[in-house]
Design a protein around this motif. Structure first.
Motif, PDB file in Angstrom:
ATOM      1  N   UNK A 122       0.928  -1.208   0.050  1.00  0.00           N
ATOM      2  CA  UNK A 122      -0.021   0.215   0.013  1.00  0.00           C
ATOM      3  C   UNK A 122       0.951   1.316  -0.007  1.00  0.00           C
ATOM      4  N   UNK A 123       0.482   2.143  -0.848  1.00  0.00           N
ATOM      5  CA  UNK A 123       1.158   3.462  -1.080  1.00  0.00           C
ATOM      6  C   UNK A 123       2.630   3.393  -1.754  1.00  0.00           C
ATOM      7  N   UNK A 124       2.816   2.456  -2.504  1.00  0.00           N
ATOM      8  CA  UNK A 124       3.794   2.309  -3.424  1.00  0.00           C
ATOM      9  C   UNK A 124       3.032   1.915  -4.798  1.00  0.00           C
ATOM     10  N   UNK A 125       3.876   2.791  -5.752  1.00  0.00           N
ATOM     11  CA  UNK A 125       3.401   2.815  -7.142  1.00  0.00           C
ATOM     12  C   UNK A 125       2.066   3.420  -7.306  1.00  0.00           C
ATOM     13  N   UNK A 126       1.590   3.406  -8.663  1.00  0.00           N
ATOM     14  CA  UNK A 126       0.418   3.684  -8.808  1.00  0.00           C
ATOM     15  C   UNK A 126      -0.812   3.005  -7.933  1.00  0.00           C
ATOM     16  N   UNK A 127      -0.552   1.819  -8.330  1.00  0.00           N
ATOM     17  CA  UNK A 127      -1.772   0.687  -7.567  1.00  0.00           C
ATOM     18  C   UNK A 127      -1.765   0.891  -5.974  1.00  0.00           C
ATOM     19  N   UNK A 128      -0.597   1.057  -5.552  1.00  0.00           N
ATOM     20  CA  UNK A 128      -0.477   1.023  -4.021  1.00  0.00           C
ATOM     21  C   UNK A 128      -1.028   2.474  -3.749  1.00  0.00           C
ATOM     22  N   UNK A 129      -0.819   3.527  -4.396  1.00  0.00           N
ATOM     23  CA  UNK A 129      -1.462   4.896  -4.155  1.00  0.00           C
ATOM     24  C   UNK A 129      -2.934   4.933  -4.235  1.00  0.00           C
ATOM     25  N   UNK A 130      -3.399   4.321  -5.205  1.00  0.00           N
ATOM     26  CA  UNK A 130      -4.948   4.266  -5.225  1.00  0.00           C
ATOM     27  C   UNK A 130      -5.429   3.553  -4.237  1.00  0.00           C
ATOM     28  N   UNK A 131      -4.862   2.338  -3.740  1.00  0.00           N
ATOM     29  CA  UNK A 131      -5.389   1.462  -2.875  1.00  0.00           C
ATOM     30  C   UNK A 131      -5.297   2.203  -1.511  1.00  0.00           C
ATOM     31  N   UNK A 132      -4.131   3.040  -1.146  1.00  0.00           N
ATOM     32  CA  UNK A 132      -4.065   3.582   0.054  1.00  0.00           C
ATOM     33  C   UNK A 132      -5.164   4.858   0.253  1.00  0.00           C
ATOM     34  N   UNK A 133      -5.153   5.731  -0.867  1.00  0.00           N
ATOM     35  CA  UNK A 133      -6.061   6.886  -0.774  1.00  0.00           C
ATOM     36  C   UNK A 133      -7.360   6.884  -1.044  1.00  0.00           C
ATOM     37  N   UNK A 134      -7.640   5.418  -1.707  1.00  0.00           N
ATOM     38  CA  UNK A 134      -8.965   4.963  -2.187  1.00  0.00           C
ATOM     39  C   UNK A 134      -9.516   6.223  -3.254  1.00  0.00           C
ATOM     40  N   UNK A 135      -8.603   6.675  -4.102  1.00  0.00           N
ATOM     41  CA  UNK A 135      -8.816   7.599  -5.056  1.00  0.00           C
ATOM     42  C   UNK A 135      -8.249   7.203  -6.309  1.00  0.00           C
ATOM     43  N   UNK A 136      -9.287   7.454  -7.519  1.00  0.00           N
ATOM     44  CA  UNK A 136      -8.607   6.979  -8.971  1.00  0.00           C
ATOM     45  C   UNK A 136      -7.490   7.725  -9.209  1.00  0.00           C
ATOM     46  N   UNK A 137      -6.588   7.042  -9.559  1.00  0.00           N
ATOM     47  CA  UNK A 137      -4.971   7.497 -10.204  1.00  0.00           C
ATOM     48  C   UNK A 137      -5.115   7.676 -11.554  1.00  0.00           C
ATOM     49  N   UNK A 138      -5.029   8.837 -12.250  1.00  0.00           N
ATOM     50  CA  UNK A 138      -5.080   8.956 -13.507  1.00  0.00           C
ATOM     51  C   UNK A 138      -3.682   9.620 -14.014  1.00  0.00           C
ATOM     52  N   UNK A 139      -2.754   8.829 -14.652  1.00  0.00           N
ATOM     53  CA  UNK A 139      -1.347   9.037 -14.932  1.00  0.00           C
ATOM     54  C   UNK A 139      -1.308   9.112 -16.313  1.00  0.00           C
ATOM     55  N   UNK A 140      -1.141  10.245 -16.845  1.00  0.00           N
ATOM     56  CA  UNK A 140      -0.808  10.483 -18.162  1.00  0.00           C
ATOM     57  C   UNK A 140       0.521  10.154 -18.578  1.00  0.00           C
ATOM     58  N   UNK A 141       1.698  10.139 -17.690  1.00  0.00           N
ATOM     59  CA  UNK A 141       3.054   9.517 -18.094  1.00  0.00           C
ATOM     60  C   UNK A 141       3.669   9.012 -16.912  1.00  0.00           C
ATOM     61  N   UNK A 142       3.741   7.664 -16.833  1.00  0.00           N
ATOM     62  CA  UNK A 142       3.915   6.875 -15.641  1.00  0.00           C
ATOM     63  C   UNK A 142       5.522   7.211 -15.154  1.00  0.00           C
ATOM     64  N   UNK A 143       6.205   7.619 -16.193  1.00  0.00           N
ATOM     65  CA  UNK A 143       7.787   7.951 -16.010  1.00  0.00           C
ATOM     66  C   UNK A 143       7.595   9.136 -15.041  1.00  0.00           C
ATOM     67  N   UNK A 144       6.661   9.984 -14.864  1.00  0.00           N
ATOM     68  CA  UNK A 144       6.417  11.083 -14.057  1.00  0.00           C
ATOM     69  C   UNK A 144       6.051  11.113 -12.732  1.00  0.00           C
TER      70      UNK A 144
END
Length: 167
Positions: A80-102
């Protein structure tokens, strides 16, 4: 009944409404949540253009663990809290990432991925089920309409493919 060969609408709201209806028809009567997740992943992966991964990570009480998906092999466990998936799980908010490298701390399971959308899966009682993760090899593949559409697809999955399934 639906068919994956049915033509899909061109505009995103209509496309996602059609996919939500197809997803419901596909999973509504099935009592196995993992089978529902597998078919749901396949439906989305084969219906939307420009994807290289679509699938689930389920919360086991400590971390996210890969579930049914379509695409190349994936990272198995995500804290939880790591990467895009862990961030979405921890915050319970959708993560919309146009450039994963950023995205600070992005976890690169597939180096071809350029953009990503992750929707948290939360039961009606507030329990974290996991996340729905979709990647694309194209920068800025996903927008706010995709976020709304994916959220509706996830609502259908939680209600008909998870909650009603015998666990």
């Amino acid at each position: 009944m639906f068919s994956l060969t049915d033509s899909l609408p061109a505009d995103k709201p209509a496309l996602y409404a059609t996919l939500a209806a197809q997803a419901r028809a596909l999973i509504e009567g099935e009592t196995d949540a993992i089978a529902n997740a597998a078919n749901f992943s396949s439906l989305v992966y084969h219906s939307l253009d420009g994807l290289n991964w679509a699938g689930f990570y389920f919360f086991d009480g400590k971390e996210l663990v890969v579930g049914p998906f379509q695409g190349k092999p994936a990272c198995v466990r995500i804290p939880l809290g790591k990467g895009v998936c862990g961030t979405a799980a921890q915050t319970r908010e959708t993560q919309l990432v146009p450039d994963v490298h950023a995205f600070a701390g992005h976890i690169a399971c597939d180096s071809a991925s350029q953009s990503e959308i992750v929707v948290p899966l939360v039961a009606a009682d507030g329990t974290l089920i996991g996340v729905w993760d979709v990647d694309s090899p194209h920068l800025a593949r996903f927008d706010d309409e995709d976020a709304k559409g994916m959220a509706e697809l996830c609502r259908v999955f939680i209600e008909f493919g998870w909650t009603r399934a015998a666990r």
